[in-house]
Design a protein around this motif. Structure first.
Motif, mmCIF file in Angstrom:
data_model
loop_
_atom_site.group_PDB
_atom_site.id
_atom_site.type_symbol
_atom_site.label_atom_id
_atom_site.label_comp_id
_atom_site.label_asym_id
_atom_site.label_seq_id
_atom_site.Cartn_x
_atom_site.Cartn_y
_atom_site.Cartn_z
ATOM 1 N N TRP A 574 -5.551 -4.203 7.210
ATOM 2 C CA TRP A 574 -5.951 -4.597 8.563
ATOM 3 C C TRP A 574 -5.945 -6.108 8.716
ATOM 4 C CZ3 TRP A 574 -6.840 -1.124 12.429
ATOM 5 C CH2 TRP A 574 -7.004 0.210 12.059
ATOM 6 N N ASN A 575 -5.566 -6.554 9.890
ATOM 7 C CA ASN A 575 -5.741 -7.945 10.278
ATOM 8 C C ASN A 575 -7.106 -8.041 10.955
ATOM 9 O OD1 ASN A 575 -5.773 -10.447 11.613
ATOM 10 N ND2 ASN A 575 -3.546 -10.452 11.832
ATOM 11 N N GLU A 576 -8.083 -8.570 10.231
ATOM 12 C CA GLU A 576 -9.447 -8.584 10.751
ATOM 13 C C GLU A 576 -9.582 -9.405 12.031
ATOM 14 O OE1 GLU A 576 -13.100 -8.398 8.026
ATOM 15 O OE2 GLU A 576 -11.612 -9.529 6.910
ATOM 16 N N SER A 577 -8.869 -10.520 12.081
ATOM 17 C CA SER A 577 -9.057 -11.418 13.213
ATOM 18 C C SER A 577 -8.553 -10.812 14.515
ATOM 19 C CB SER A 577 -8.345 -12.749 12.957
ATOM 20 O OG SER A 577 -6.945 -12.552 12.866
ATOM 21 N N GLU A 578 -7.641 -9.834 14.415
ATOM 22 C CA GLU A 578 -7.094 -9.224 15.627
ATOM 23 C C GLU A 578 -7.433 -7.746 15.753
ATOM 24 O OE1 GLU A 578 -2.945 -9.935 15.864
ATOM 25 O OE2 GLU A 578 -3.118 -12.109 15.838
ATOM 26 N N GLY A 579 -8.031 -7.176 14.716
ATOM 27 C CA GLY A 579 -8.335 -5.751 14.771
ATOM 28 C C GLY A 579 -7.105 -4.882 14.823
ATOM 29 N N ALA A 580 -6.019 -5.344 14.219
ATOM 30 C CA ALA A 580 -4.755 -4.615 14.265
ATOM 31 C C ALA A 580 -4.275 -4.348 12.841
ATOM 32 C CB ALA A 580 -3.705 -5.419 15.019
ATOM 33 N N ILE A 581 -3.396 -3.376 12.704
ATOM 34 C CA ILE A 581 -2.833 -3.062 11.390
ATOM 35 C C ILE A 581 -1.826 -4.134 11.005
ATOM 36 C CG2 ILE A 581 -1.412 -1.415 10.120
ATOM 37 C CD1 ILE A 581 -2.714 0.798 11.758
ATOM 38 N N LYS A 582 -2.027 -4.719 9.850
ATOM 39 C CA LYS A 582 -1.152 -5.794 9.378
ATOM 40 C C LYS A 582 0.079 -5.245 8.680
ATOM 41 C CE LYS A 582 -1.380 -10.044 6.585
ATOM 42 N NZ LYS A 582 -2.286 -10.890 5.770
ATOM 43 N N ARG A 583 -0.117 -4.244 7.828
ATOM 44 C CA ARG A 583 1.034 -3.597 7.163
ATOM 45 C C ARG A 583 0.669 -2.172 6.805
ATOM 46 N NH1 ARG A 583 -0.160 -7.718 3.394
ATOM 47 N NH2 ARG A 583 1.831 -8.713 3.837
ATOM 48 N N THR A 584 1.663 -1.323 6.794
ATOM 49 C CA THR A 584 1.512 0.085 6.423
ATOM 50 C C THR A 584 2.355 0.346 5.191
ATOM 51 O OG1 THR A 584 1.176 0.745 8.730
ATOM 52 C CG2 THR A 584 1.807 2.468 7.177
ATOM 53 N N TYR A 585 1.752 0.930 4.168
ATOM 54 C CA TYR A 585 2.435 1.133 2.888
ATOM 55 C C TYR A 585 3.132 2.492 2.880
ATOM 56 C CZ TYR A 585 -0.487 -2.809 1.534
ATOM 57 O OH TYR A 585 -1.099 -4.046 1.473
ATOM 58 N N SER A 586 4.326 2.505 2.314
ATOM 59 C CA SER A 586 5.136 3.727 2.267
ATOM 60 C C SER A 586 5.130 4.294 0.857
ATOM 61 C CB SER A 586 6.571 3.414 2.703
ATOM 62 O OG SER A 586 7.161 2.451 1.836
ATOM 63 N N GLY A 587 5.532 5.573 0.757
ATOM 64 C CA GLY A 587 5.628 6.188 -0.561
ATOM 65 C C GLY A 587 4.862 7.488 -0.682
ATOM 66 N N PHE A 588 4.286 7.986 0.422
ATOM 67 C CA PHE A 588 3.557 9.248 0.388
ATOM 68 C C PHE A 588 4.498 10.416 0.631
ATOM 69 C CE2 PHE A 588 0.210 6.208 1.577
ATOM 70 C CZ PHE A 588 -0.776 6.558 0.672
ATOM 71 N N ARG A 589 4.108 11.571 0.104
ATOM 72 C CA ARG A 589 4.845 12.780 0.440
ATOM 73 C C ARG A 589 4.551 13.126 1.895
ATOM 74 N NH1 ARG A 589 2.373 17.793 -2.752
ATOM 75 N NH2 ARG A 589 3.849 18.843 -1.375
#
Length: 849
Positions: A574-589
């Motif tokens: 999370w980007n705390e200063s904006e309350g937004a998702i900063k990055r999403t990690y891949s690799g899940f089934r």
């Protein structure tokens, strides 16, 4: 809803009341659940409008939420039932009995039978307890007196029975202030602006004369009630612009609030920042968030006029803007730094639900199981130190709903086990109502400290924090509440606002601001300060189901991991200063059968249990770094936990055990425990006893101990007190003094308190001709081996039983004198002049003869 959304509801309630929208007022009271109008409730109850009475109540509590609510609903339905009997409407009475009163039979079956028996009477007043029942009107009045007492005592109605004090027409006043601000932003403001609509921001058309800055002052009557009332303007906010801009500049969570819940048009950065009373001294480490252009709130004016306005606002109060320091960069991170090698397996015997490593003794693991048992393991010795099966410590102090639940179903599972930051306490949350707090005194000394009947239903998570420098326990549960307790069991805070069971909590601290993130099973994320104002954040987690939040060890980066109801898993930063998702990690089934668990370590790595393996990510890279199946045997969705050093990783197995994975550093630390245990047997250690008031039965000639096993209960325990200000996510770098203390932790301490000494007489040990030359504990800590001056060795063992469940050496139980089956004593050859001989004794695995 956030606290400001709550305040907006109160403003709308005031507006509706002033405009005489009576039915709408009470519908909003009921749907929001923010204000219980006792006067309206009394009117409906006295009028016998029971369906409306229950509908209105349902906005604030359900039948089974607590004992007060249960009693409230019972009194209402009982009165409705008695009135039906009084009218001789048997059919209606039976319907009420079956549909409304049947629910109470599970809690008090005898009472339900007695109520049912009233149907057989010609006049229910023949019942002794109802003989004084008068007419309907007086009965309703008596019932209302009881209901008011129950409602006022019910914690769910706390702070909901009184409206906040508001000036008249407060909502119109705020709209006027917003229009004034909009008028100041006009390039060429007119002296007498023509305000025709609230649906759009005000802007003066180009004038023919000179610029003026006359504020807009509309009388309250000027805002006539429209046929459809318009929503508030984007700039509405209860704070003056200068103070609001300064507050927004100093708020670490302002961005979360500026973007939170887009359906609420008042969630501007100006309004969102205001609940945090920030002092200038708290501002230096926080960065001013720039609201995104599409966010609701102050429009991102990029004009010269806007810059001039911002200069005017900043001139009122100067606030320094300082960015967070960059994350520390390491020269060479590689997968080899991850604990991926199987070091050992711990056989627990029951399904492991939760684990946590001790904050300073990095090989000490607490484990909570599906049968309610908690266990302490010393991973370095592969040894179970102590186990505590579940039991209710004091049933008399437990609530009636819990007693009913435990009688109906006695099974109990641990839902969370966690160490306190100083390592002196273990908190255990269970799947029914209870929280246990144990005091950790040493490897095998785990003492009952506190039992809390914390929540109705499951207690889903538990954590420790230090609000106001006071160690507290935070819990959350199926009753949609988050509670903060001190170590005496007193509830300090009770946070309400979630509309679904609370799944997890994450306490944290930024500068001097302490707060708690919470997530619910409906995917809502909220943030709370330690006050009674309400939540500061209302945001949706990815997947909108069960989510856990964790900070990196340095407290600078925030991550969350969870799974949706469809089985899609998400790991994000999370980007705390904006309350937004900063990055999403891949690799899940694509689909998971349950909820994935995760952990962070070393400010650099993330780990998730999925597909019978552990998957690792570099925090700065969204692609999967590596994975391991830990030589097989893991659960489909294994639970996992790093130790504080990040060199050990505990993961759960399908055969009800725990595997300890280690990197090279972790393997060395595990071997060091074994080596320390071995080397302690090779050199004599003097026990220094000071003070003349020692226990009189102790022979002063016994002043040397050949070996003191580190796993033995007789070893001196010196557990470091961690300096963590919060839980795992908030650990700070230890000072050099702390490191020095860590290196001294196994050194013997001076015994100055005779109360700490215990005495037990070993059987077959009184032989004046055979003095004890050497004495040591066995490797397992369950026996003592003595070497006599005549060369004869004797062994005493403690067995595992009810008096001594650990089976360790203790002065509380007399051990058994062990002898070989052959009856031959273990005897050494002794020279003729044995007084000059140097006695030596070493413990290895003994083979029975």
């Amino acid at each position: 809803m956030s606290s400001l959304s709550r305040e907006l509801v109160f403003l709308i309630l005031q507006f509706l009341e002033e405009e005489k929208f009576k039915e709408t007022v009470h519908r909003l009271e009921q749907e929001s659940g923010y204000f219980f109008n006792m006067k309206y409730f009394e009117e409906k109850a006295l009028a016998g409008e029971w369906d409306e009475v229950e509908r209105y109540l349902s906005g604030f509590t359900k039948v089974d939420e607590n004992r007060y609510s249960m009693k409230i609903y019972f009194e209402v339905r009982k009165q409705k039932y008695l009135e039906a009997l009084d009218r001789n409407d048997r059919a209606k009475a039976v319907e009420i009995l079956v549909k409304d009163l049947k629910v109470f039979s599970t809690f008090n079956e005898e009472l339900y039978k007695e109520i049912t028996h009233l149907l057989t009477l010609d006049n229910f007043r023949e019942n002794e307890q109802l003989s004084k029942y008068g007419d309907t009107k007086s009965a309703r009045s008596i019932m209302l007196v009881e209901l008011k007492k129950l409602i006022e005592a019910n914690p769910l109605f706390r702070e909901k029975l009184v409206l906040p004090t508001l000036k008249a027409s407060r909502l119109r006043t705020l709209i006027n202030q917003s229009l004034n601000w909009q008028h100041q932003l006009c390039k060429n403001p007119r002296p007498n602006p023509d305000i025709k609509t609230l649906f759009m921001d005000h802007s003066c058309s180009p004038p023919n004369g000179a610029r003026a800055s006359t504020p807009v002052t509309l009388p309250v009557a000027a805002l006539a009630k429209p046929s459809t009332y318009a929503p508030l303007g984007a700039h509405g906010g209860p704070f003056p612009p200068a103070a609001a801009a300064a507050a927004a500049n100093a708020n670490a969570l302002a961005g979360w609030m500026s973007n939170a819940n887009p359906s609420l048009s008042v969630q501007s950065p100006v309004v969102a920042a205001s609940p945090f009373p920030v002092q200038p001294s708290q501002v230096s480490g926080l960065k001013h968030p720039r609201p995104p252009s599409n966010a609701l709130g102050m429009i991102d004016y990029q004009s010269s006029d806007h810059e001039q306005l911002m200069k005017r606002l900043r001139s009122a109060q100067s606030v320094d803007e300082v960015s967070y320091p960059p994350h520390p960069q390491h020269a060479s991170w590689s997968p080899d730094d991850l604990p991926r090698n199987v070091a050992c397996t711990l056989r627990q015997g029951f399904n492991v639900i939760s684990m946590d490593f001790h904050p300073s003794h990095h090989t000490l693991l607490a484990v909570g199981c599906s049968n309610g048992e908690i266990t302490l393991w010393e991973a370095g010795l592969r040894e179970r130190l102590v186990s505590k099966p579940f039991k209710v410590w004091d049933m008399s102090t437990c609530s009636v709903p819990f007693q009913a639940a435990i009688v109906k179903d006695s099974s109990m599972s641990v839902s969370r086990v966690a160490w306190s930051p100083d390592g002196n306490f273990i908190g255990v949350a269970f799947t029914k109502y209870l929280v246990h707090l144990y005091a950790y005194q040493g490897p095998t000394d785990l003492r009952q400290h506190l039992e809390i009947d914390a929540h109705i239903g499951n207690v889903n998570d538990l954590a420790f924090s230090h609000p106001n420098k006071q160690l507290c326990v935070i819990t959350c549960g199926d009753d949609k509440l988050i509670k903060v307790w001190d170590l005496s069991g007193r509830m300090l805070f009770n946070f309400e606002g979630h509309e679904a069971p609370v799944y997890s909590i994450c306490p944290h601290q930024k500068e001097n601001i302490q707060f708690i993130f919470s997530t619910a099973v409906d995917g809502k994320i909220k943030a709370w300060l330690y006050d009674n104002v309400g939540s500061r954040v209302d945001y949706d987690a990815p997947g909108q189901w069960c989510t856990t939040m964790l900070y990196s060890d340095d407290g600078n980066r925030l991550f969350s991991c969870g799974t949706s109801k469809d089985g899609d898993s998400f790991l994000v930063e999370w980007n705390e200063s904006e309350g937004a998702i900063k990055r999403t990690y891949s690799g899940f089934r694509k689909k998971s059968s349950g909820i994935v668990q995760f952990d962070t370590t070393r400010n650099h790595f993330l780990a998730v249990g999925e597909e019978n393996q552990i998957k690792f990510w570099d925090m700065d890279n969204t692609n999967l770094l590596t994975s391991t199946d830990a030589e097989g045997g893991l659960l489909a969705l294994p639970r996992l936990r790093f130790n504080k050093e990040g060199n050990l990783l505990a993961v759960t197995t399908a055969d009800n055990g725990v595997k300890i994975l280690a990197n090279a550093e972790g393997l060395r630390s595990l071997r060091a425990i074994e080596t320390r245990s071995y080397e302690a047997s090779r050199a004599p250690i003097e026990m220094k006893v000071s003070g003349s008031s020692m226990v009189p039965n102790i022979n002063p000639t016994v002043n040397k101990v050949e070996r003191m096993d580190t796993s033995s209960p007789a070893r001196p325990t010196h557990i470091l007190n961690g300096n963590d200000s919060m839980a795992r996510s908030m650990e700070k770098r230890r000072s050099l003094d702390d490191v020095s203390e860590k290196n001294k932790r196994w050194e013997l301490a001076e015994i100055v308190d005779p109360v700490k000494c215990r005495v037990v007489t070993l059987p077959e040990s009184k032989d004046p001709a055979n003095k004890v030359a050497r004495l040591l504990y066995t490797n397992s800590g369950s026996g003592i081996l003595a070497l006599g001056s005549n060369g004869v060795q004797k062994l005493w063992k403690w067995s595992r039983n009810e008096q001594n469940p650990s089976g360790k050496a203790t002065a509380s139980v007399v051990p058994q004198h062990w002898q070989p089956n052959s009856g031959l004593l273990m005897t050494n050859d002794v020279p003729e002049n044995f007084e000059e001989a140097v006695p030596a004794l070493h413990s290895q695995r003994m083979i029975p003869m």
